[in-house]
Design an enzyme around this catalytic site. Structure first.
Site, short mmCIF file in Angstrom:
data_model
loop_
_atom_site.label_atom_id
_atom_site.label_comp_id
_atom_site.label_asym_id
_atom_site.label_seq_id
_atom_site.Cartn_x
_atom_site.Cartn_y
_atom_site.Cartn_z
N TRP A 1 0.71 -1.37 0.03
CA TRP A 1 -0.10 0.09 0.00
C TRP A 1 0.87 1.41 0.09
CZ3 TRP A 1 -0.48 -4.23 3.21
CH2 TRP A 1 -1.73 -5.05 3.11
N ASP A 2 2.11 0.95 0.03
CA ASP A 2 2.91 2.40 0.03
C ASP A 2 2.97 3.11 1.52
OD1 ASP A 2 5.08 4.21 -0.48
OD2 ASP A 2 3.63 5.29 -1.98
N TYR A 3 2.81 2.20 2.48
CA TYR A 3 2.54 2.65 4.11
C TYR A 3 3.90 2.74 4.64
CZ TYR A 3 -2.76 2.86 3.56
OH TYR A 3 -3.94 3.13 3.38
N LYS B 1 1.29 6.73 8.20
CA LYS B 1 0.32 6.99 7.07
C LYS B 1 -0.82 6.35 7.25
CE LYS B 1 3.83 7.48 3.17
NZ LYS B 1 4.09 6.86 1.84
#
Length: 643
Positions: free
Chosen positions: A324-326, A352
């Site tokens: 999730w690009d967290y 995030k």
């Protein structure tokens, strides 16, 4: 290289008149632990409305740079005050020393970075680092130094008095970092955050462009001798060696090829414990993990390293197998809480996802508790999702984590219907819903929740203040044979190949036909978290939409951009970080807005405060954010009470 020694002969050897000891802001985060707190007490809730502009400084970029260059930049710097001077960097890595009382330039160093590099994370520099050599004579050359990293991956050491390179460091004052693999374009790898210093080591991370490829540049953290620039140690968050204690959280091929997991956000230092704390990011690529089965430990983690050796002391992962690009986007905050009347040193990490993880500083054990909870499954074919994710028992999330079609929002009825329809077409099961070929809602989006503005902490009131965003994003995987090439990032979103993975991807913020977010407001908030008991004390919208709506409306729906807050002893929280181009002060205990001032552009930065000649100043860089700001600027502005 060009050095402009403006007043350097006069001021460099005799010092700037005045004193600034207790009022120093000597680190990017105020102190080495990133609390972003000042003990200064001249500005109070009672007199803050009297603040006025004291001075301004312009970097000169608006006049000297092209429009395209400015649009590819962001002035995100937080200056520091040390040894009687303000030190800062421009978006294009020029290092500048200023007089704290007037904003007058003392010296300037230009590393002459090329402006055609296409950096994935814009031209930006969030700060510089100050160091005094305890073994040097006070009047010796480079007895005190300024360190900075650049968009072209150089680490530079400068004499703090004159701005001249410290030639004994590296090659004539420069250590050039070479990534382990060849870059696909010059801007794929850069440095955006200030280095830290601990145990005689200069320690620095990197920022790497997302989603180009699975076999991407490595996220290696590097340490150098602070005097000489000689290499000391490295830490790669992806364990290449099968003997690593976390190797079994990766496949053998995944350990070999995966890049990223880099530390692009600022780090923190506990000098007494000899520890440096890293907020690591997601492994490559962002939205498909089929090439890297397992939890991928050390990625998406708070990692405590022995600063002298680079050895891992402890680690805590906040997202398993991130698709999730967290990233961990913010500096870990080293603060002290109370348990049963006794002080406990902790690390507070905002994320995030909208979670704050509070970890005991010596062990990494959760202070409030963390639970593994089941999360949505059934990702794209070939994916290897984690069945559970860590959820803090406290504090509760500081941003919404699920949106339904019925919550789709619009300024007018047709606007709302459009958002409801789009949301109904996408998979949206709340936090950690995996990316899919049919499209998935990421809520919070890849910008947060929290981002690099992080949190500030008032130790007397035990209140953490967090700037947070609440915006929905659509991410969609693309079959490899259906992807027609290209890597595009613009205002509408991003489209990237994820070469080496089974799928390419596209992602973008979900906007209504009128150009406002499809998620309900507020889209930007300021939240006070009471860390004496792990509860939310207050939440208020941050900013109005008058500059982002199709018609100017003063509604307090939150005006999203980047930046963060600071706290002062008198119970004030200062923050800009809005696209309505305001600088504000809030009551730390209640969230009541007490003051605001107009800025020439958005203050996409963290402010700082200091005392000079008996006068307290609050300073903000107000240069705008190239990807979102209507007007760009290059100004640093100081406010103070009337003399």
């Amino acid at each position: 290289m060009k050095i402009q020694l403006f007043l350097a002969l006069l001021l460099g050897f005799f010092g700037v008149l005045g004193s600034a000891q207790a009022g120093d802001w000597a680190h990017y985060g105020g102190d080495a632990g990133g609390s972003k707190y000042s003990p200064l007490a001249q500005i109070t809730p009672e007199n803050v409305r009297s603040l006025e502009q004291a001075w301004t400084f312009s970097t000169g970029d608006v006049e000297e740079r092209t429009s395209d260059e400015m649009r590819s930049s962001a002035l995100e710097v937080t200056p520091i005050l040390a040894d009687g001077r303000l030190y800062m960097c421009s978006a294009f890595n020029e290092v500048i020393a200023l007089h704290p009382g007037t904003g007058e330039q003392i010296w300037r160093f230009d590393p002459e970075v090329a402006t055609d590099r296409r950096p994935g994370n814009q031209y930006t520099c969030r700060g510089v680092t100050y160091w005094v050599d305890p073994d040097a004579e006070p009047t010796a050359r480079c007895a005190s130094r300024i360190f900075t990293g650049t968009v072209d991956s150089r680490v530079i050491s400068l004499d703090a008095r004159t701005g001249e390179p410290c030639t004994g460091f590296g090659a004539e004052g420069i250590v050039a970092i070479k990534p382990e693999i060849d870059l696909w374009w010059p801007g794929e790898f850069q440095i955006t955050s200030a280095p830290v210093i601990a145990a005689g080591k200069l320690i620095i991370g990197s920022a790497i462009s997302d989603n180009a490829r699975a076999e991407a540049p490595r996220g290696t953290v590097r340490a150098y001798d602070v005097r000489t620039g000689e290499f000391e140690w490295t830490f790669d968050p992806v364990p290449r060696d099968a003997s690593s204690p976390v190797a079994d959280s990766w496949s053998e091929d995944g350990r070999a090829i995966t890049g990223h997991a880099n530390v692009w956000a600022p780090m923190s230092v506990d000098e007494d414990r000899g520890l440096v704390f890293l907020p690591t990011s997601s492994p490559s690529p962002d939205h498909f993990g089929g090439t890297r089965p397992g939890d991928n430990r050390y990625a998406n983690s708070v990692v405590a390293l022995n600063a002298a050796t680079g050895d891992v002391v402890w680690h805590f992962q906040t997202v398993h197998h991130d698709v999730w690009d967290y990233d961990l986007p913010a500096q870990p905050s080293l603060i002290t809480l109370q348990r049963d009347g006794e002080p406990v040193d902790v690390v507070a990490q905002v994320t995030k996802t909208g979670f704050m993880f509070v970890l005991e500083r010596d062990t990494g054990e959760p202070f409030f508790g963390v639970e593994e909870r089941a999360v949505p499954q059934d990702g794209a074919p070939g994916e290897h999702l984690s069945p559970t994710q860590p959820f803090p028992v406290a504090p509760p999330p500081f941003t919404p984590q699920k949106i339904t079609p019925e919550e789709g929002w619009g300024m007018l009825l047709f606007d709302e219907w459009s958002c409801e329809s789009r949301l109904a077409e996408l998979r949206s099961e709340g936090l950690f819903t995996p990316p899919t070929l049919g499209g998935t809602v990421l809520y919070p989006f890849t910008g947060g929740g929290a981002n690099w503005g992080g949190m500030s902490f008032d130790p007397e009131r035990q209140i953490a203040v967090v700037h947070t965003l609440s915006i929905a994003m659509e991410v969609r995987l693309i079959e490899r044979d259906a992807y027609d090439g290209g890597n595009i990032t613009n205002d509408a979103g991003e489209r990237a190949p994820q070469v080496g993975a089974d799928y390419a991807m596209t992602r973008g913020v979900m906007l209504s036909p009128l150009g406002v977010p499809c998620s309900p407001p507020p889209w930007s908030s300021l939240t006070g978290i009471d860390l004496s008991d792990g509860t939310i004390a207050w939440t208020v919208p941050l900013g109005t939409i008058e500059k982002i709506a199709p018609v100017p409306l003063p509604f307090k729906w939150g005006a999203p951009t980047m930046g963060g807050s600071i706290n002062t002893r008198t119970g004030l929280a200062f923050i800009a970080a809005t696209s309505d181009d305001k600088f504000r002060a809030f009551n730390t205990l209640t969230g009541e807005e007490l003051w605001q001032a107009d800025l020439p552009s958005s203050g996409a930065a963290i402010p700082m405060t200091y005392e000079w000649d008996g006068r307290q100043y609050v300073l903000i860089a107000a240069g705008g954010f190239g990807r979102t700001s209507v007007e760009m600027s290059d100004q640093v502005i100081a406010f103070a009470l009337p003399e």
